[in-house]
Every structure is written in C-alpha cells, then in structure tokens.
Design a protein around this motif. Structure first.
Motif, PDB file in Angstrom:
ATOM      1  N   ILE A  15       0.845  -1.200   0.000  1.00 54.79           N
ATOM      2  CA  ILE A  15       0.000   0.000   0.000  1.00 54.79           C
ATOM      3  C   ILE A  15       0.881   1.251   0.000  1.00 54.79           C
ATOM      4  O   ILE A  15       0.650   2.199  -0.765  1.00 54.79           O
ATOM      5  CB  ILE A  15      -0.940  -0.010   1.215  1.00 54.79           C
ATOM      6  CG1 ILE A  15      -1.978  -1.121   1.050  1.00 54.79           C
ATOM      7  CG2 ILE A  15      -1.634   1.330   1.369  1.00 54.79           C
ATOM      8  CD1 ILE A  15      -2.872  -1.291   2.240  1.00 54.79           C
ATOM      9  N   VAL A  19       1.095   4.263  -2.661  1.00 53.30           N
ATOM     10  CA  VAL A  19       0.925   5.672  -2.301  1.00 53.30           C
ATOM     11  C   VAL A  19       2.070   6.490  -2.865  1.00 53.30           C
ATOM     12  O   VAL A  19       1.884   7.553  -3.472  1.00 53.30           O
ATOM     13  CB  VAL A  19       0.852   5.822  -0.765  1.00 53.30           C
ATOM     14  CG1 VAL A  19       0.991   7.271  -0.370  1.00 53.30           C
ATOM     15  CG2 VAL A  19      -0.438   5.249  -0.238  1.00 53.30           C
ATOM     16  N   THR A 281       2.598  21.673   5.616  1.00 56.45           N
ATOM     17  CA  THR A 281       2.184  21.047   4.369  1.00 56.45           C
ATOM     18  C   THR A 281       1.689  22.081   3.366  1.00 56.45           C
ATOM     19  O   THR A 281       2.042  22.048   2.191  1.00 56.45           O
ATOM     20  CB  THR A 281       1.064  20.033   4.641  1.00 56.45           C
ATOM     21  OG1 THR A 281       1.398  19.297   5.810  1.00 56.45           O
ATOM     22  CG2 THR A 281       0.888  19.097   3.498  1.00 56.45           C
ATOM     23  N   VAL A 293       6.224  17.456   0.502  1.00 62.36           N
ATOM     24  CA  VAL A 293       4.893  16.909   0.224  1.00 62.36           C
ATOM     25  C   VAL A 293       4.938  15.389   0.241  1.00 62.36           C
ATOM     26  O   VAL A 293       4.086  14.731   0.842  1.00 62.36           O
ATOM     27  CB  VAL A 293       4.369  17.422  -1.136  1.00 62.36           C
ATOM     28  CG1 VAL A 293       3.085  16.713  -1.500  1.00 62.36           C
ATOM     29  CG2 VAL A 293       4.138  18.906  -1.081  1.00 62.36           C
ATOM     30  N   VAL A 297       2.836  13.048   2.702  1.00 66.74           N
ATOM     31  CA  VAL A 297       1.894  12.047   2.199  1.00 66.74           C
ATOM     32  C   VAL A 297       2.241  10.681   2.765  1.00 66.74           C
ATOM     33  O   VAL A 297       1.368   9.932   3.232  1.00 66.74           O
ATOM     34  CB  VAL A 297       1.912  12.014   0.653  1.00 66.74           C
ATOM     35  CG1 VAL A 297       1.148  10.807   0.142  1.00 66.74           C
ATOM     36  CG2 VAL A 297       1.311  13.272   0.090  1.00 66.74           C
ATOM     37  N   GLY A 300       1.318  10.561   6.395  1.00 74.94           N
ATOM     38  CA  GLY A 300      -0.127  10.461   6.543  1.00 74.94           C
ATOM     39  C   GLY A 300      -0.619   9.050   6.257  1.00 74.94           C
ATOM     40  O   GLY A 300      -1.462   8.511   6.984  1.00 74.94           O
ATOM     41  N   ALA A 301      -0.086   8.440   5.199  1.00 77.03           N
ATOM     42  CA  ALA A 301      -0.523   7.091   4.843  1.00 77.03           C
ATOM     43  C   ALA A 301      -0.141   6.094   5.933  1.00 77.03           C
ATOM     44  O   ALA A 301      -0.942   5.232   6.314  1.00 77.03           O
ATOM     45  CB  ALA A 301       0.098   6.686   3.508  1.00 77.03           C
ATOM     46  N   TYR A 304      -2.423   6.547   8.845  1.00 73.81           N
ATOM     47  CA  TYR A 304      -3.758   6.040   8.543  1.00 73.81           C
ATOM     48  C   TYR A 304      -3.802   4.524   8.730  1.00 73.81           C
ATOM     49  O   TYR A 304      -4.725   3.980   9.343  1.00 73.81           O
ATOM     50  CB  TYR A 304      -4.115   6.420   7.104  1.00 73.81           C
ATOM     51  CG  TYR A 304      -5.407   5.826   6.600  1.00 73.81           C
ATOM     52  CD1 TYR A 304      -6.629   6.374   6.977  1.00 73.81           C
ATOM     53  CD2 TYR A 304      -5.400   4.733   5.751  1.00 73.81           C
ATOM     54  CE1 TYR A 304      -7.800   5.836   6.516  1.00 73.81           C
ATOM     55  CE2 TYR A 304      -6.570   4.184   5.280  1.00 73.81           C
ATOM     56  CZ  TYR A 304      -7.773   4.744   5.670  1.00 73.81           C
ATOM     57  OH  TYR A 304      -8.938   4.205   5.200  1.00 73.81           O
ATOM     58  N   ILE A 305      -2.752   3.844   8.208  1.00 71.38           N
ATOM     59  CA  ILE A 305      -2.729   2.385   8.320  1.00 71.38           C
ATOM     60  C   ILE A 305      -2.582   1.961   9.780  1.00 71.38           C
ATOM     61  O   ILE A 305      -3.254   1.036  10.254  1.00 71.38           O
ATOM     62  CB  ILE A 305      -1.594   1.811   7.445  1.00 71.38           C
ATOM     63  CG1 ILE A 305      -1.927   2.078   5.978  1.00 71.38           C
ATOM     64  CG2 ILE A 305      -1.415   0.332   7.694  1.00 71.38           C
ATOM     65  CD1 ILE A 305      -0.791   1.808   5.043  1.00 71.38           C
ATOM     66  N   LEU A 308      -5.871   2.110  11.363  1.00 76.89           N
ATOM     67  CA  LEU A 308      -6.739   0.970  11.048  1.00 76.89           C
ATOM     68  C   LEU A 308      -6.370  -0.246  11.897  1.00 76.89           C
ATOM     69  O   LEU A 308      -7.241  -0.937  12.434  1.00 76.89           O
ATOM     70  CB  LEU A 308      -6.616   0.612   9.566  1.00 76.89           C
ATOM     71  CG  LEU A 308      -7.239   1.581   8.570  1.00 76.89           C
ATOM     72  CD1 LEU A 308      -7.106   1.044   7.160  1.00 76.89           C
ATOM     73  CD2 LEU A 308      -8.709   1.811   8.902  1.00 76.89           C
TER      74      LEU A 308
ATOM     75  N   TYR B 289      -6.994  -3.416  -2.623  1.00 72.06           N
ATOM     76  CA  TYR B 289      -5.697  -2.756  -2.597  1.00 72.06           C
ATOM     77  C   TYR B 289      -5.814  -1.353  -3.182  1.00 72.06           C
ATOM     78  O   TYR B 289      -5.322  -0.382  -2.622  1.00 72.06           O
ATOM     79  CB  TYR B 289      -4.672  -3.587  -3.372  1.00 72.06           C
ATOM     80  CG  TYR B 289      -3.382  -2.862  -3.611  1.00 72.06           C
ATOM     81  CD1 TYR B 289      -2.496  -2.635  -2.562  1.00 72.06           C
ATOM     82  CD2 TYR B 289      -3.049  -2.376  -4.871  1.00 72.06           C
ATOM     83  CE1 TYR B 289      -1.316  -1.953  -2.769  1.00 72.06           C
ATOM     84  CE2 TYR B 289      -1.881  -1.697  -5.073  1.00 72.06           C
ATOM     85  CZ  TYR B 289      -1.011  -1.486  -4.030  1.00 72.06           C
ATOM     86  OH  TYR B 289       0.147  -0.795  -4.232  1.00 72.06           O
ATOM     87  N   SER B 296      -5.542   5.952   1.790  1.00 66.18           N
ATOM     88  CA  SER B 296      -4.539   6.304   2.790  1.00 66.18           C
ATOM     89  C   SER B 296      -3.775   7.576   2.430  1.00 66.18           C
ATOM     90  O   SER B 296      -3.084   8.119   3.268  1.00 66.18           O
ATOM     91  CB  SER B 296      -3.579   5.152   3.041  1.00 66.18           C
ATOM     92  OG  SER B 296      -3.390   4.405   1.900  1.00 66.18           O
TER      93      SER B 296
END
Lengths: 325, 476
Positions: A15, A19, A281, A293, A297, A300-301, A304-305, A308, B289, B296
């Motif tokens: 993932i 990204v 940012t 940037v 990003v 942030g990703a 986020y994961i 989760l 995916y 994200s």
C-alpha cells in the motif's frame, strides 16, 4: 495476536509503495526535474550546467521510473523513484528541496499540531458525549427536538465561518485573545485557546448527532428493557448500561483518528498562524517543495494504516466477543 | 440566429444528469404500480420536512440549471452589410445572466453597503463651484432615483418591499390555485374539496408544507426583484459588482461540486465495488488494494497535488483554451474528478460489503444454479438491490461537498479564482473583515445562501436515508 499484527504490517508495504507511486507520478507528470531546478534556482536565465548540478546535488539526475542503461535489477533501483522512496521506509525523510532537514522539521512542528488537536479531541469528546446523553435522557421531548434542530443547523455552517466568526468576536471585538500567532513553552496557551474553542464548537453538530444515534440505537436493545424491568432508575440505565455499551463504537471511532492527530489541521493552523504540520504542508504545496509533500503524504498514509490496525486491536480489548485471527 | 449556444464541459454533464433524472422519473412512473418500489419515495414525501426541503432544493436547482444554459449573443452589425459573416460576442452568457442582466450591468466603482445610496469609501468630488471636497459620492445606480437619500430612502425601501410582497402574494395565490385545479382534475374531485383537503392536511401527502414553502419563495423572489431594481440589496464588492448577483451565480458552482463529484465516480465505484463483492478471490484483493491505497493518501494533499498539476498544464498549454470561462470550467470539472477520486472509496467499500451479502442470498444462488451468466445476475439481481446505497450516499455526500468547496477555495486549491463561488467570496472577505469599518456583506451573503442550501440538503438527506435504509425501516 502478534502474528496478526505482523501480517497487517506486511500488508502495509504494498500500500505504501502504491501511495508513493501515485504521489510521484502526480508530481512528475507535468513537473519535470528540470522545471523543479529552474523554480528552485529562481532565475529566468539559468544555465544548463546550473540545472545539472542542482539535479546532481538533490538526487534528481537519474531517470524517473525506469533506467534502461543499468543492468538487471538496477533498471528499477537506479531511478529517482526508488532512491527517493526507499529511504522513506526507514523514516529517513532526507532534506527538503531548499536544504532543510525534513525529519527535524517534522519533529519540531509536531508539537504545536498536537497542542491543538489533543485538547480539541478530548474536550470535544467530553462535551459531545455529555450533550448526547442529555438529549437521550430527555428523548421525545421538546428538548430533544430543539437540540436536533440546533445540531443540524450547526452542521450546516461551514467550518470557515466558525473560524472567521470566532476570530472576529473574541479577538477583534472583545480583544480577549490574540487573533493569530504562536509562542514557545507555556506562553502558547493564549494563542491556543481560540483555535481549541473553535475546533470544539465546529465539531459539536456532527459529533453530538452521531453519539445521539448511537445511544438511541443502544437504548432499544433487549438488555435495556431487562434493566428497566429490574427496576433500575432511568439514570442508572443510561450511565451504567447504555453509556458503557455505546462506548465500544465511540472508542473505536476515536482510535482511528488518534494517529492522524499528528498531521494537524490544515485549515485552522494556517488561519491562526500556528507553526504545526498542517501549515507546514500548505507552505510546501504552495512552494512546490516535492520532498516535503512526499514525506507528508507518506507519513499520513503510515498513520492512517496504523490507525486501522489500532482500531482492529481496540475491538478485542473493549469487546471480548471479537477474536482476531 | 440571434445567439449561438455554447456547451461547456460541465454543462454537458449537467445535461447528462438531467437526462438521468428524467429517466429516473420515468422509471418512477413505472414503479408506481410496484408497491415495494413506490414505498420509500412515498415515505420521503410523506414527511413534512421532505416536502418543504425538496421545494427549496428545487429552487436552487432551477437557478443552477438556468445558469447552465450558456450562449453567446450576436453582435450588432449594420443591416446594410449582408456579406460579412455573422459575428458573436466573445462573452459567454447564461440564461440567468439575461434574467438578472440589471444586476450584472449596474456596476459601481467600489464597495457599497446593502441598500446604500453612497459609496463606502470617500473620494474627492468636484463641487459645482470648482472646489474639491472629500466625501462619500452618490452611487451611479443604487438609489440613484432619490433626490435626498437620507430622508426618502427608508420610506422608499419600505414601499418597494410592500409592493413586492403584494405582487408575490398575488402570484403565489394564482399559481397555487392553478396547482390545486390541476390536482383536482387529476384526482377527479371538485376544486373546493381538494383545496379543503390540502389546507386541512388530509390525504397521504402533506402538500400544504410544499405550498407554503413555494409561496414564501415566490414572495421573497419578488421582493428581491422589486428592491434590486433600484438598490444593491446585498451591497457591492471591491470592484463594484453586485454581491447578490455573485451569490446567485455561486449556486451553480456549489450544486455542480455537490452532484457531479459523486456522479463522475459513480460508474467506477459501482463496477469495482460490485465486482469485488461478487467475484471475491484475487479480484477482490486487487480492488481492495486500490481503494485502500487511495484512501490512505491524505485527501487534501491529493487534491492539492492534482490542482497544482492542472495549473502547470494550463500555463504550459494556454493556447488550448479559447476563453477564461472555458479554463475555469475545465478546472471545475477537474476538481470534481479529483474530489470524486478521494470520496468514491467509501461507496465502493459499502457496495462491496452489500454484494458479498447479496451473492449468498437464495435467489442469486438459484439464478447461478440455473446457469444464468454473471453479467445478468449482476445487472438483474445485485445492481437493483444496491441502488438504495448509491442514492443515500449521493444525498449524504452532497452537503459535505458543498462545504468542502469553500474550504478548498480558501487554500487556493478550489475552483478558479475567476469563477463565482461561495469559497471565493469567503476568501475575499478575509481582507474585507480586516478593514475598518468592516465590510461584512459579501461574507453574510455567501453565508446565508450556503447555509440555506446545506441545511435543506442535510434535512432532505436525513429523510431519504430514513426512507431507503432497510435497517432503519424496521426500527421505525
């Protein structure tokens, strides 16, 4: 449990590669390394050699995604994309296009962001839950009806108006707190109080309404009827049973946003001039600093994961019925 | 021809949307015979809130559609010269521009307060005797018919407002009686009994709330029209443009962002979501995916990067765009697309979950066992049963997207700065609020129009969700 976490973390790798690929492609589709060099060198008449040396110095001299000159696996690894991405995975953000250390900047700017985000979350949570409980206690009365109308109206006001209105009332009209700015250490509180108040107020509409729905859903369950049949008072039912059970969705909902608190709020930070990650940012976007940037990003990703995964784990802690395999 | 139609990209999509809605209405007429399809819609319109808000939203939609019909007018040419080709004005106008041409053409010099007869800033005025005096000059148009504004203005406004109310009441009574007459014809009853039933609130649908809302709207429109013929009822902005006109023009932008965003990504979300849930296996993995990856990435960053990209592209290929309007339009479309990319994942996940459940249902199993192909199963059995999710998402997302437009325009990654939008109005108001005395009217106008739209959309969305969500239906 450990195996589950490890597996989830491994899932995160493709993932994160995806990204990175998306941000990379978005930025370089129109903005070639030559353009970046020209923009950073800032002169109309930049020589070719100056561009080449800037690209060498900042690591943009190689092909973007595929290097036909290299051999074997090197065709993929000796590219800008690989070299710029691989370091992110060990959280080495490198230096920005203007030469500042991004990791250091992030570590420093994280704290003002947290100083706003954490109080907003906690105060907002406390207020919204109490208000929602109050509404549910007086359900199907005029208090309920008027509150719901108020909440929907508050939801329908743009967040910008809360900020503009708050700044105008508290700072310009009554001179209670400074309009914007920031200070180090404990002196910062008077700069923080206005963004925190506005953050809480702008969240009341959606938040309280959501909690009210949760409580109402919970209150129609069988165990509530049983509790009432046992002769418990309405407040005991509400605080002892309904609140406790409704906390499961509330908690898991909070856990998801916890990691993202680090990212700060783009809008309120730039409105109030707070040197957090959000304004960092925005500044990077405006100056087209790709390194920052990309780092943001990626961060942030990752967060986020993490959010989760934490949500799934928190289910097992608060709800014994859930088992992770 | 006195005009030449211009179809911008977003216009084309709006026409497509209207076509789609007409198809849905046609389908709805077909569903009237099917109780289970009719029931949720009945529930929407049986609620008083649903009735009133749909009239209000209808008003916004009418303004938006009027603003979508674009054309260029023919230039005046000497009649004798027949040989030259007909030339059209470069300016792209819409029907709304023509209707409100008075507002558009009555430009002032700079700021003026609502209903003002004088400019908001002092200027050097030359007196008849040749001396210069620094004072607030009279407006060119606002209140220009008054000899002594200080004395006459209040009374003049009151009279005009009253006259507008009277006209409005007259027209509403006429149009409502027309509607009641039509309803009586359709029902085969006498006009008197239909009217009595509606006023008393009898019958399945609370028509009186829709009628009341309609009457209020008609009165408000006529009062506004009567007053804005002689005044700037919401003041003028920095370059002297009427703020009322600006906020009317912003309606189209807001509506477009709210609807097109979901519409552009709808095919992808439907296809991928249903495929993931229906086929499972590696297809599911790949689709999951894709949407987890997109999800994200922090949304604002993705939008910012995409808009930056577009700006660079546009400045490199400036010659491809015939006019500023076309450029702004393309940027709006692009913004809708990219907002869609960030927001379709939620719907996709919902659809996946629902399809996972539906593929195990008996009638789908039976169809598969009878050898029905995948495409037929999906279109005949899965798709109709997930449409309520699509509808609920569409209305629930609408208000959030309208609000998001304002925020994005504030960070300069929203619609084109030359385009009328509430976000741009608020953005401009930041500097106006710092002035002393404060210029408050742009902000207020944007606030009121945006608030009414979003509030109506929120209330309507609640009604639609309650009516269509089968989970809630059992609870009621």
């Amino acid at each position: 449990m450990t195996a589950y976490i490890i597996r989830r973390l491994l899932y995160a790798i493709p993932i994160l590669i995806g990204v990175n690929l998306i941000t990379f492609v978005l930025f370089f589709v129109v903005n070639s390394p030559d353009d970046m060099a020209r923009m950073q060198l800032g002169d109309k008449r930049v020589t070719e050699t100056a561009i080449e040396s800037w690209k060498q110095a900042h690591g943009y001299a190689k092909p973007l995604l595929y290097n036909p000159e290299a051999a074997g696996i090197g065709r993929l690894t000796e590219t800008i994309f690989f070299e710029k991405s691989i370091r992110l995975f060990i959280f080495d953000f490198g230096s920005s296009d203007t030469g500042r250390d991004i990791g250091h900047d992030i570590a420093q700017r994280m704290w003002p962001s947290l100083a706003i985000a954490v109080p907003v979350l906690l105060v907002g949570l406390a207020f919204n839950i109490s208000y929602a409980l109050l509404i549910v206690f007086f359900r199907a009365t005029y208090i309920d009806f008027a509150s719901v109308v108020l909440l929907v109206a508050m939801m329908s006001v743009s967040g910008l108006f809360y900020i503009i209105g708050g700044q105008f009332l508290l700072s310009k009209l009554f001179h209670l707190v400074p309009i914007s700015g920031y200070d180090t250490g404990l002196q910062a509180w008077k700069f923080l109080i206005l963004p925190v108040i506005i953050g809480v107020i702008s969240g009341i509409g959606a938040g309280t309404r959501w909690y009210r729905t949760l409580f109402l859903e919970e209150i129609s369950r069988d165990y509530v009827r049983t509790a009432r049949a046992k002769g418990l008072s309405e407040s005991r039912v509400l605080f002892g049973h309904v609140l406790k059970n409704a906390l499961i969705p509330i908690l898991t909902g909070v856990v998801v946003v916890l990691p993202l608190l680090f990212m700060g709020s783009l809008i309120s930070e730039s409105f109030f001039g707070i040197p957090g990650l959000g304004s960092y940012t925005i500044d990077a976007i405006n100056s087209q600093d790709f390194a920052i940037v990309r780092a943001m990003v990626f961060l942030g990703a990752v967060l986020y994961i993490v959010g989760l995964i934490l949500t799934d784990l928190s289910y097992t802690f608060v709800d014994p019925r859930v088992r992770l395999a | 021809m006195p005009l030449i139609p211009v179809v911008l990209w977003t216009d084309a999509l709006v026409y497509l949307l209207i076509l789609l809605i007409l198809l849905i209405v046609g389908f709805a007429l077909y569903t009237v015979r099917h109780e289970h399809l009719r029931a949720p819609w009945l529930r929407v319109f049986r609620s008083r809130v649903g009735m009133a808000t749909s009239v209000l939203l209808g008003f916004y939609v009418v303004v938006g559609v009027l603003d979508t019909v674009h054309f260029r007018l023919k230039l005046d040419q000497p009649a004798t010269d027949v040989s030259t080709p007909i030339r059209y004005a470069p300016e792209v106008l819409s029907l709304l521009d023509v209707i409100t041409s008075g507002l558009r053409e009555r430009q002032e010099k700079s700021y003026s307060a609502p209903f003002a007869a004088h400019l908001f800033v002092k200027e050097a005025i030359e007196q008849p005797d040749g001396t210069l005096l620094r004072d607030y000059p009279r407006l060119v148009h606002g209140g220009a018919h008054l000899d002594d504004p200080a004395r006459q203005r209040g009374l003049d406004i009151a009279w005009r407002a009253l006259w507008g109310v009277l006209q409005g009441l007259l027209i509403s009574v006429m149009s409502l009686s027309g509607l009641i007459w039509m309803m009586a014809r359709a029902r085969g009853e006498s006009v008197g009994s239909t009217r009595a039933a509606i006023l008393a609130g009898r019958g399945p649908l609370p028509w009186r709330y829709a009628f009341a809302m309609l009457a209020i709207l008609i009165v408000l429109i006529l009062v506004a029209a009567e007053l804005s013929a002689k005044y700037h009822i919401m003041g003028t902005d920095k370059v002297g443009e009427d703020v009322f006109y600006q906020t009317l023009k912003s309606i189209r932008t807001g509506l477009l962002i709210g609807t097109l965003t979901t519409l552009v990504m709808l095919p992808a979300a439907l296809l991928l979501g249903i495929m993931a849930g229906y086929f499972r296996g590696w297809i599911d993995d790949v689709i999951q995916y894709i949407y987890t990856t997109l999800n994200s990435i922090p949304g604002v960053l993705l939008i910012a990067a995409a808009i930056l990209l577009l700006e660079v592209y546009m400045s490199n290929n400036a010659d491809q765009f015939a006019s500023l309007v076309e450029r702004a339009d393309l940027r709006l479309l692009f913004l809708c697309l990219i907002l869609g990319v960030t927001s379709w994942t939620g719907l996709c996940r919902l659809l996946r979950g629902e399809s996972l459940k539906l593929r195990e249902v008996e009638y789908v199993q039976a169809a598969t066992a009878l050898g029905v192909g995948h495409v037929t199963v999906i279109t005949r059995h899965i798709l109709p049963n997930v449409m309520h999710l699509v509808l609920i998402t569409l209305v629930l997302d609408f208000s959030g997207l309208v609000l998001a437009e304002a925020v994005l325009s504030y960070v300069n990654i929203g619609v084109d700065p030359s385009m009328h939008s509430w976000g741009n109005m608020i953005n401009g108001a930041r500097l106006e609020l710092a002035r002393d005395p404060v210029v408050w009217w742009s902000l207020t106008a944007a606030f009121v129009f945006m608030f009414v739209l979003v509030l109506a959309a929120n209330l309507f969305a609640d009604v639609v969700r309650d009516a269509f969500d089968p989970r809630l239906r059992t609870a009621l």
